[in-house]
Scaffold this active site. Structure first.
Site, short mmCIF file in Angstrom:
data_model
loop_
_atom_site.label_atom_id
_atom_site.label_comp_id
_atom_site.label_asym_id
_atom_site.label_seq_id
_atom_site.Cartn_x
_atom_site.Cartn_y
_atom_site.Cartn_z
N HIS A 127 1.90 4.53 -2.86
CA HIS A 127 2.02 5.99 -2.70
C HIS A 127 3.41 6.45 -3.11
O HIS A 127 3.58 7.45 -3.80
CB HIS A 127 1.80 6.38 -1.23
CG HIS A 127 0.38 6.26 -0.77
ND1 HIS A 127 -0.68 6.82 -1.44
CD2 HIS A 127 -0.15 5.66 0.33
CE1 HIS A 127 -1.81 6.57 -0.78
NE2 HIS A 127 -1.52 5.86 0.29
N HIS A 174 3.93 6.40 -6.82
CA HIS A 174 3.17 7.52 -7.38
C HIS A 174 3.99 8.81 -7.25
O HIS A 174 4.16 9.57 -8.21
CB HIS A 174 1.84 7.63 -6.61
CG HIS A 174 0.82 8.53 -7.24
ND1 HIS A 174 -0.37 8.80 -6.64
CD2 HIS A 174 0.81 9.23 -8.39
CE1 HIS A 174 -1.08 9.63 -7.41
NE2 HIS A 174 -0.38 9.90 -8.48
N HIS A 206 0.84 -1.21 0.00
CA HIS A 206 0.00 0.00 0.00
C HIS A 206 0.88 1.26 0.00
O HIS A 206 0.75 2.12 -0.87
CB HIS A 206 -0.92 -0.02 1.24
CG HIS A 206 -1.81 1.18 1.37
ND1 HIS A 206 -3.15 1.14 1.08
CD2 HIS A 206 -1.54 2.47 1.75
CE1 HIS A 206 -3.67 2.34 1.27
NE2 HIS A 206 -2.72 3.16 1.68
N GLU A 207 1.78 1.34 0.97
CA GLU A 207 2.64 2.52 1.07
C GLU A 207 3.57 2.62 -0.13
O GLU A 207 3.89 3.71 -0.59
CB GLU A 207 3.43 2.52 2.39
CG GLU A 207 2.58 2.50 3.66
CD GLU A 207 1.50 3.58 3.71
OE1 GLU A 207 1.63 4.60 3.01
OE2 GLU A 207 0.49 3.37 4.42
#
Ligand SMILES: [Zn+2]
Length: 602
Positions: free
Chosen positions: A393, A396, A389-390
């Site tokens: 980010h 991105h 998940h992290e």
């Protein structure tokens, strides 16, 4: 008992390397001095930007540069502080950074009103006259959208001065719920007396003993219910503030005002609510399955969080999890994988827990630093999900920063959770493809279904309530506790269906949801989760054009509106298709889970 180490005892290889931001604290001190001096210079540029395109560029670039230096020192201080919040020196750096934020805001506050004070044609003339301003066109376009909603300078000053007063009801809400509320003593799983809190409530609701869940639920709500008129008052005042601010700024509604700050049209919200309502039967079915598997004669609202698959048997050490993450994300292509590997190899991640370290997990950093990740690693499947998940980010951030100029080097909250949730979806798919143990498969499927329930369904339910109370208040309805509870209770019953008993307490759930003070925030959780489900399927289709469209979204940052960016990635969020596809996945996984859960129960 596992001992949590002091910060100084954590192996260096498991800590993040902040020396690439500043080699040491003297670099930070220098940056503070530079930012202070530059803020003074920028303050003196007031009144000068309209003389020529060249001048507009110089002023604009100076302001962005000032913020860029500020951000760098702010990130350095906050990462240092988060790694050990008990460290007095780090607290000092963090305090210095905070006060500089206020200094810079005050030194640059004239810029936006001054730009908006120009006639649109005059402003565009200046932009067209200076080639270097082409890279700022979208910044000016977004600013221009606020032109009709920006008041005269004295009026803006009056509004700004009342900012604290407008925030008072949210403040009162959080002081009451976080500090003043006293919860009773209840019994935990082992029969021990424990003082209830919101945090412990979440744990007790996952208990496998029905009595523990029921007791926690009833005890918690008995406290909130004593204050329901006070909570109605704080929430009603907050709603009035949103409505009032929207009205004086000439917006049609509080919703329009809130959503336009992200350039999102109302149709995105309406499409979400409408489509979720068309698929409530899937949620009813999932809830019904829970009742069946748990073997309860009655399913109550407090039975919705206890695990129905037991604890996952899968355990990963951190090095094992790194390998699994690389494999799960390999569908994003070799460049993506190489960048993930680089995060692992360059100490971009602060891995393990230590005394004083901030809890939870996040991805941080800024334009001129590497993306950093804070974790509190446990050897569990849940931690592996957090890692990917992290990483979503961070990638991105990486792709945006390496493809956009600084002024477009960030991304809006509306698109942020899509990158992280897409990675979770890719991991879910990878695990379902590689794990054969039915217990593990059931856990992974349930993890997805629970995420969907808690995000797409629950946050849309919140969004419906939020919009209802805003529009009712705008129409002159007084938001009493009974009025809000009536609507909330009915809404809750509609969402969960006949398989669950709508305990009377749940009608007062609005008293304890802080997000209702966030001003039309929650719908983005739902749209983001659904978009991620659709995007991950496009990536997994194996069509390189679809994968590249996704990577292109990661590279876009703030260079275009969030809706435009998502459209180019393959998801039109003004249409229901992306939601319908997400529900299709939910239904398919629910069918597989139903089969597995029934077999495992035998
Ligand atoms: Zn996230």
């Amino acid at each position: 008992m596992k001992q949590i180490p002091e910060r100084s005892a954590v192996p260096t290889a498991l800590t993040w390397d902040l020396t690439t931001i500043y080699p040491d604290d003297s670099g930070f001190d220098q940056a503070v001095a530079t930012v202070k001096a530059q803020a003074q210079k920028v303050a003196q540029l007031q009144g000068k930007l309209a003389t020529s395109g060249e001048q507009l560029y110089q002023v604009t670039a100076a302001i962005f540069d000032l913020n860029r230096q500020l951000e760098r020192l702010y990130v350095y201080a906050s990462l240092k502080n988060d790694q050990d919040t008990s460290n007095a020196h780090a607290q000092d750096l963090s305090g210095q950074a905070e006060s500089l934020v206020a200094t810079v805001a005050a030194a640059t506050s004239w810029y936006e009103p001054e730009v908006l004070g120009l006639e649109p044609a005059t402003l565009q003339g200046l932009i067209d006259a200076e080639p270097r301003l082409a890279d700022y066109q979208h910044i000016f376009d977004v600013l221009g959208q606020r032109r009709d909603h920006t008041l005269s300078a004295p009026e803006e000053k009056l509004l700004a001065g009342a900012g604290d007063i407008f925030g008072a009801s949210a403040k009162t809400y959080s002081v009451l719920s976080d500090a003043d509320l006293q919860f009773p003593v209840v019994q935990d799983e082992e029969g021990h007396d424990v003082r209830l809190s919101e945090g412990l409530y979440g744990v007790l609701l996952q208990s496998t003993t029905p009595k523990v869940r029921e007791q926690a639920f009833k005890a918690l709500y008995s406290v909130y219910q004593q204050f329901r008129h006070t909570f109605a008052s704080t929430l009603a005042s907050e709603v009035k503030t949103h409505n009032y601010t929207a009205q004086v700024r000439h917006y049609g509604s509080a919703r329009e005002a809130a959503m336009s700050s992200n350039e999102i049209p109302a149709v995105v919200y309406d499409t979400l609510v409408k489509t979720v309502n068309q698929h409530l039967d899937s949620l009813h079915q999932y809830v019904g399955l829970r009742k069946e598997i748990l073997g309860l004669p009655e399913l109550h609202m407090y039975d919705l969080y206890t695990p129905i698959t037991g604890e996952p048997s899968l355990k990963y050490t951190y090095p094992e999890a790194q390998q699994e993450a690389l494999k799960a994300l390999s569908v994003l292509g070799p460049d993506y994988v190489a960048n993930v590997q680089k995060m692992f190899d360059t100490r971009a991640i602060d891995v393990v827990e230590n005394k004083g370290k901030r809890t939870g997990a996040y991805s941080g950093g800024m334009y001129d630093t590497k993306p950093y990740i804070l974790l509190n690693w446990q050897d569990s499947l849940e931690s592996l999900f957090t890692l990917v998940h992290e990483m979503g980010h961070s990638m991105h951030s990486h792709y945006t920063r390496s493809n956009q100029p600084y002024q477009y080097g960030d991304y809006s909250i509306f698109v942020a959770e899509i990158a992280s949730t897409t990675n979770e979806n890719l991991l879910t798919d990878y695990l379902l493809k590689t794990q054969t143990d039915p217990h593990v498969r059931a856990y992974v499927l349930n993890h997805y279904l629970d995420g969907f329930k808690g995000t797409v369904y629950r946050q849309t339910q919140f969004a419906e309530f939020e919009d209802y109370i805003h529009t009712q208040a705008a129409a002159g309805q007084s938001l009493t506790a009974d009025f809000m509870s009536k609507f909330y209770g009915d809404l809750n019953a509609r969402y969960y269906g006949d398989n669950v008993i709508s305990d009377p307490q749940i009608a007062d759930e609005w008293t304890r949801i802080p997000h209702f003070y966030y001003n039309y925030y929650v719908y983005q959780y739902s749209t983001g989760f659904a978009a991620a489900t659709t995007l991950s399927q496009r990536i997994l289709s194996g069509d390189p054009a679809k994968r590249d469209a996704y990577l292109n979204y990661l590279k876009s940052g703030d260079s275009a509106s969030p809706l435009e960016v998502m459209k180019r990635a393959g998801v039109d969020m003004t249409q229901p298709d992306y939601l319908d596809r997400a529900f299709k996945t939910f239904d398919e996984r629910l069918a597989e889970f139903t089969k597995l859960a029934r077999e495992l129960k035998k």
